[in-house]
Design a protein around this motif. Structure first.
Motif, PDB file in Angstrom:
ATOM      1  N   ARG A 236      -0.537  60.610  37.705  1.00 34.72           N
ATOM      2  CA  ARG A 236       0.385  60.851  38.827  1.00 34.72           C
ATOM      3  C   ARG A 236       0.459  59.634  39.749  1.00 34.72           C
ATOM      4  O   ARG A 236       1.504  59.374  40.341  1.00 34.72           O
ATOM      5  CB  ARG A 236      -0.025  62.112  39.593  1.00 34.72           C
TER       6      ARG A 236
ATOM      7  N   ARG B  46       9.855  53.860  38.394  1.00 32.14           N
ATOM      8  CA  ARG B  46      10.144  55.192  37.860  1.00 32.14           C
ATOM      9  C   ARG B  46      11.278  55.157  36.835  1.00 32.14           C
ATOM     10  O   ARG B  46      11.352  56.022  35.958  1.00 32.14           O
ATOM     11  CB  ARG B  46      10.517  56.138  39.000  1.00 32.14           C
TER      12      ARG B  46
ATOM     13  N   ASN C  13       2.872  57.005  38.360  1.00 31.75           N
ATOM     14  CA  ASN C  13       4.286  57.315  38.590  1.00 31.75           C
ATOM     15  C   ASN C  13       4.593  57.546  40.069  1.00 31.75           C
ATOM     16  O   ASN C  13       5.668  58.026  40.410  1.00 31.75           O
ATOM     17  CB  ASN C  13       4.681  58.543  37.769  1.00 31.75           C
TER      18      ASN C  13
ATOM     19  N   LEU D 125       3.683  59.846  41.977  1.00 27.18           N
ATOM     20  CA  LEU D 125       3.765  61.228  42.439  1.00 27.18           C
ATOM     21  C   LEU D 125       2.639  61.487  43.430  1.00 27.18           C
ATOM     22  O   LEU D 125       2.713  62.371  44.266  1.00 27.18           O
ATOM     23  CB  LEU D 125       3.685  62.197  41.257  1.00 27.18           C
ATOM     24  N   GLU D 126       1.563  60.704  43.297  1.00 33.11           N
ATOM     25  CA  GLU D 126       0.551  60.614  44.353  1.00 33.11           C
ATOM     26  C   GLU D 126       0.493  59.162  44.765  1.00 33.11           C
ATOM     27  O   GLU D 126       0.685  58.272  43.940  1.00 33.11           O
ATOM     28  CB  GLU D 126      -0.848  61.019  43.850  1.00 33.11           C
TER      29      GLU D 126
END
Lengths: 237, 252, 235
Positions: free
Chosen positions: B46, B80, B49, B51-52
C-alpha cells in the motif's frame, strides 16, 4: 356551519390553492439547488474533520435541527431587513427594505435549513461507501476529483436518495409557513379566499388535498429515479 | 532496474509496521512476499502505491525518483499511472458494470477514446474468462468472478507492474483455483508482478523470487527453491513448518 | 433614536417565557403518549396478515406524511367542531390544547408506526425461533426476546421523532394556544411589534437548549439499553 360543506366553494378554492403550487415548487427547487452541493461539501468537511469549518458546520446543524422552522423564519425575517437597512443607509442606496420581495427571505431560510438537513444526510451516506472504492479509483489512475465525480458521488447519491426525498417532502410542507412572510403560496391563498365567508373547513380540505397530491407525486418521482439509479444494487441477473 | 524501494518506514500510532524495508524488482519479475499476518506485507504494498503514506523511504520508478514521504501530488499520480493494484476484497466499483470497471481508468484516467477502451476492456475480460459478463454488475458476480474482473482491470491498464494484495484470501476455497489460474497465465505472459499471498503453491510454481517478511523487516529472500528447500533463517523455517503440510518437502 | 437591536430584551424575555415551557412540554408529552399508543396499533396492522388493515395503515401513514402540521392543525381545529356540530354537539368552548394534542397525536402515530415496524422487522427471525426452541411460548418469545431488542433499535428514531414533534408543536400558537411560542407572540405584541428579533432569539435559544438536552438524554438511554447490542452488531 351546520348546513354542511359548501361544495361550490370547495371546488373553486381547490384551484385557488392549486395556483400557489408554482410558488411552493420554486422555493423548493431554489433551496435544493443551494443545499445539495453546499450540504455535500460541508458533509465532507465534517467527515475529514477539517479544522474550524467542521466545528462551524456542527454548530450550524445543531442549531437548525434544534429549533422550529417557524422561529428560523421569524429570525431571518426580522434580522435581514435590519441588516439591509443599515447597508442601504451606509452606501446611500435609494431602496426601501420593505420593497424586497418576501420570496427572497424564503429562499434564504429554506436554503439554510435544507443545507443543514442534507449535511447530516450526506454525512451518513458517504460513510456507507467503503474506503476501498476510493482506493480502487486511485489505483486505476483517477484523480481525486475524478474519483469523487465518477465513483463516490454516484454511490452516495443512491444511498442518500430516500433521505433526500424525505427532506424534499418536508421542504414542500414547510413552505406552508410562507404565510409568515406574506408569501402567496398554497396555504395563504386558500386561507384568504376563506376569509370572505368563513369557509375555513373547505379551505383547509383543499389545502390538504393539494399538498397530498403534490407530495405523493414527488415521492413517486423519487421512487422512479431511485429505481433507475440503483440498477447496480438489484440482486439477480 | 524497474522499481527500487529503499529504507521504507511506516508506523500506525505507536505500532511500527515497517522498519526499513528494501526492495528491488526487475522487469518480468514475479516476486512473492510471504510472512505471518501483521508482518507488514500489505502495508508495504500500500505504501508503494501511496494508499498509505510512508513515514520515510525512497522510490525509484523508471524515470521517476521520489521521496515516499514528501512526494508531490503530481509524482503520486504519475507513479499510480504505471502501477496497477489488485485488492484483497476486489473493490470493484459497485456502480459500474464489469466492462465499465475495466475501462474507467482508461477513459477517465488516461483519456483513451471510449471505443478503443471498450476493445481493450473486452480483451482483458476475455483473457480472464469473463466474455459472458461484460454487462454484469459486481453484485451479480461471484467472489472469484469479481476478483477476475479486478485482475482484468489491472491488466487492461497495461501497467509496468501489478501489485496483488492477498488476492485470494477473501475467497471461498473452491473459488481460489480460478483466480490463481488467471494469475499464472498473466505471469507466463511476462507481466511484472509483486504478490502478497498465502498460496504456497503459487509461490513455488510461479515466482522467480520469494521474499520472507516478519515483524516489519525482510528476513530472507531468494529463489523459491532457496526459501522452501533450504531456508537459512530460523524464523523462515518456523513459519514454513507452520504453514506447509508436514510431508511437503517430498513434493519439491 | 431607539437602538435597532437591544440585547437586554433577550435577557428580560427569557424569565417571562420559561414558565410557559410547561404548556409546550405537556402538549408534547400527551401527544407522544397518545401517538405512541396509536402508532403501536398501526404498526400491528402493518405487520399483521390482514390485507385491508395493512392498506389502511400504510394509507394513513402516507397521507399524514404528506400533510403539513399547520394544515392538519387547522383541519382539526375547524373540522372537528364542524363535524360535532352536525351531531348536535357543541365543541366551540373546548380548550385549544385539546386540538393541538389531537393534531400531533395523529401525526406522531404515523411516524411511530414506521419506527416500530422497521425496528421490529430489523430483529432477526432466528431470535424468535431460538426462543421458541428453548421452550418459550410465542407470547413469551415476543415479550422477553423480540420486544426488548426492537426497543433498543427504535430508541434513536423515537428520540428524533420526539424532537421533531416538539419543534412542530411551536405552530400551536397559530390557533391561539399560549405555550412558549404563544407567549413570545404576546410579548412582541405588547412591545408594539418592535424588538421581535430579540424575543425570537431568546425563544430559539430555549428550544435549542431543550433539543440538546433531549438529544443527550436519548444518547444516554441508548448507552444504558444497548449493553447486549454490541454482540448483535459485531456478529
Amino acid at each position: 356551519m351546520s348546513e354542511g360543506l359548501d361544495y361550490k366553494f370547495l371546488v373553486e378554492t381547490f384551484f385557488v390553492a392549486l395556483s400557489g403550487v408554482p410558488t411552493a415548487l420554486f422555493i423548493t427547487i431554489v433551496a435544493l439547488l443551494v443545499a445539495l452541493p453546499l450540504g455535500f461539501l460541508l458533509a465532507l468537511t465534517r467527515i475529514n474533520q477539517f479544522p474550524v469549518l467542521d466545528r462551524v458546520a456542527q454548530i450550524y446543524v445543531s442549531f437548525v435541527r434544534g429549533t422550529p422552522v417557524i422561529i428560523q423564519i421569524f429570525i431571518i425575517y426580522s434580522s435581514v431587513p435590519l441588516l439591509l437597512a443599515s447597508i442601504f443607509e451606509k452606501y446611500n442606496i435609494e431602496m426601501n427594505v420593505y420593497d424586497v420581495n418576501p420570496i427572497w427571505y424564503a429562499f434564504i431560510v429554506f436554503s439554510l435549513n435544507t443545507t443543514a438537513i442534507l449535511i447530516e444526510v450526506f454525512r451518513s451516506a458517504i460513510s456507507t461507501v467503503s474506503k476501498g472504492q476510493l482506493e480502487a479509483a486511485y489505483s486505476v489512475g483517477l484523480t481525486n476529483v475524478q474519483a469523487f465525480r465518477r465513483i463516490i458521488i454516484p454511490q452516495t447519491l443512491v444511498v442518500a436518495l430516500p433521505n433526500i426525498c424525505t427532506a424534499t417532502v418536508n421542504l414542500i410542507k414547510a413552505t406552508s409557513l410562507g404565510y409568515a412572510l406574506s408569501l402567496q403560496e398554497i396555504t395563504l391563498r386558500a386561507k384568504v379566499a376563506a376569509n370572505v365567508g368563513y369557509n375555513y373547513v373547505e379551505a383547509y380540505i383543499d389545502i390538504f388535498l393539494v399538498y397530498l397530491i403534490l407530495c405523493s407525486l414527488v415521492e413517486y418521482l423519487f421512487k422512479l429515479y431511485e429505481k433507475r439509479l440503483s440498477r447496480y444494487r438489484a440482486v439477480g441477473i | 532496474m524497474m522499481l527500487e524501494i529503499t529504507n521504507i518506514h511506516k508506523s500506525f500510532g505507536e505500532n511500527e509496521i515497517l522498519k526499513g524495508v528494501d526492495l528491488k524488482i526487475e522487469k518480468g519479475d514475479v516476486v512473492v512476499i510471504l510472512g505471518p499476518s501483521g508482518s507488514g506485507k500489505t502495508t508495504l504494498l500500500r505504501c508503494i502505491n501511496f494508499l498509505e503514506k510512508a513515514d520515510q523511504g525512497h522510490a525509484i520508478f523508471g524515470d521517476i525518483d521520489v521521496n515516499l514521504k514528501t512526494a508531490s501530488k503530481k509524482a503520486i499520480h504519475g507513479i499510480r499511472q504505471k502501477i496497477a493494484f489488485v485488492f484483497q476484497n476486489y473493490n470493484l466499483f459497485n456502480n459500474k458494470t464489469a466492462l465499465e470497471n475495466v475501462t474507467e481508468g482508461l477513459v477517465i484516467g488516461r483519456k483513451i477514446a471510449k471505443a478503443e477502451a471498450n476493445e481493450i476492456g473486452k480483451k482483458a475480460l476475455d483473457k480472464v474468462g469473463l466474455s459472458e459478463k461484460y454487462n454484469a454488475y459486481p453484485i451479480e458476480l461471484s467472489g472469484g468472478q469479481q476478483q477476475r474482473v479486478g485482475i482484468a482491470r489491472a491488466v487492461a491498464l497495461n501497467p509496468d507492474i501489478i501489485l496483488f494484495d492477498e488476492p485470494t484470501s477473501a475467497l471461498d476455497p473452491e473459488l481460489v483455483g480460478e483466480v490463481l489460474t488467471v494469475m499464472k497465465q498473466i505471469a507466463k505472459e511476462g507481466t511484472t508482478m509483486l504478490v502478497v499471498t498465502h498460496e504456497m503453491s503459487f509461490a513455488k510454481d510461479v515466482a522467480n523470487r520469494v521474499i520472507f517478511m516478519d515483524a516489519g523487516v525482510v528476513v530472507e529472500e531468494g529463489s523459491p527453491k532457496d526459501i522452501f528447500v533450504k531456508p537459512k533463517e530460523e524464523r523462515t523455517r518456523k513459519f514454513l513448518k507452520r504453514v506447509l503440510p508436514e510431508d511437503y518437502i517430498f513434493y519439491i | 433614536m431607539e437602538k435597532y437591536f437591544d440585547v437586554s430584551y433577550i435577557v428580560e424575555s427569557v424569565p417571562m417565557l420559561i414558565p410557559f415551557l410547561k404548556v409546550t412540554l405537556m402538549v408534547a408529552g400527551l401527544s407522544v403518549l397518545f401517538g405512541t399508543i396509536l402508532g403501536f396499533i398501526l404498526a400491528a396492522m402493518k405487520i399483521g396478515n390482514s390485507k385491508i388493515a395493512k392498506k389502511i395503515a400504510y394509507g394513513y401513514t402516507t397521507i399524514l406524511r404528506c400533510t403539513p402540521s399547520i394544515v392538519l392543525l387547522f383541519l382539526t381545529y375547524y373540522g372537528i367542531p364542524a363535524i360535532a356540530d352536525n351531531f348536535g354537539v357543541n365543541l366551540n368552548d373546548i380548550d385549544k390544547a385539546v386540538f393541538v394534542v389531537i393534531t400531533f397525536s395523529l401525526q406522531f402515530a404515523a411516524v411511530m408506526s414506521e419506527v416500530i415496524r422497521t425496528s421490529y422487522e430489523s430483529i432477526d427471525r432466528g431470535q424468535f425461533e431460538a426462543a421458541v426452541c428453548v421452550g418459550l411460548s410465542n407470547t413469551q418469545a415476543y415479550w422477553r426476546i423480540i420486544l426488548p431488542q426492537a426497543f433498543v433499535v427504535a430508541l434513536p428514531n423515537f428520540g428524533n421523532s420526539l424532537l421533531e414533534l416538539m419543534k412542530e408543536g411551536a405552530l400551536a400558537y397559530t390557533i391561539g394556544l399560549i405555550d412558549i411560542m404563544g407567549k413570545a407572540e404576546l410579548i412582541i405584541a405588547g412591545n408594539y411589534n418592535t424588538h421581535a428579533l430579540e424575543i425570537y432569539l431568546a425563544l430559539a435559544v430555549i428550544y435549542w437548549i431543550l433539543s440538546i438536552a433531549i438529544e443527550q438524554l436519548f444518547l444516554k438511554l441508548e448507552k444504558v439499553f444497548s449493553k447486549g447490542k454490541q454482540v448483535i452488531t459485531t456478529t
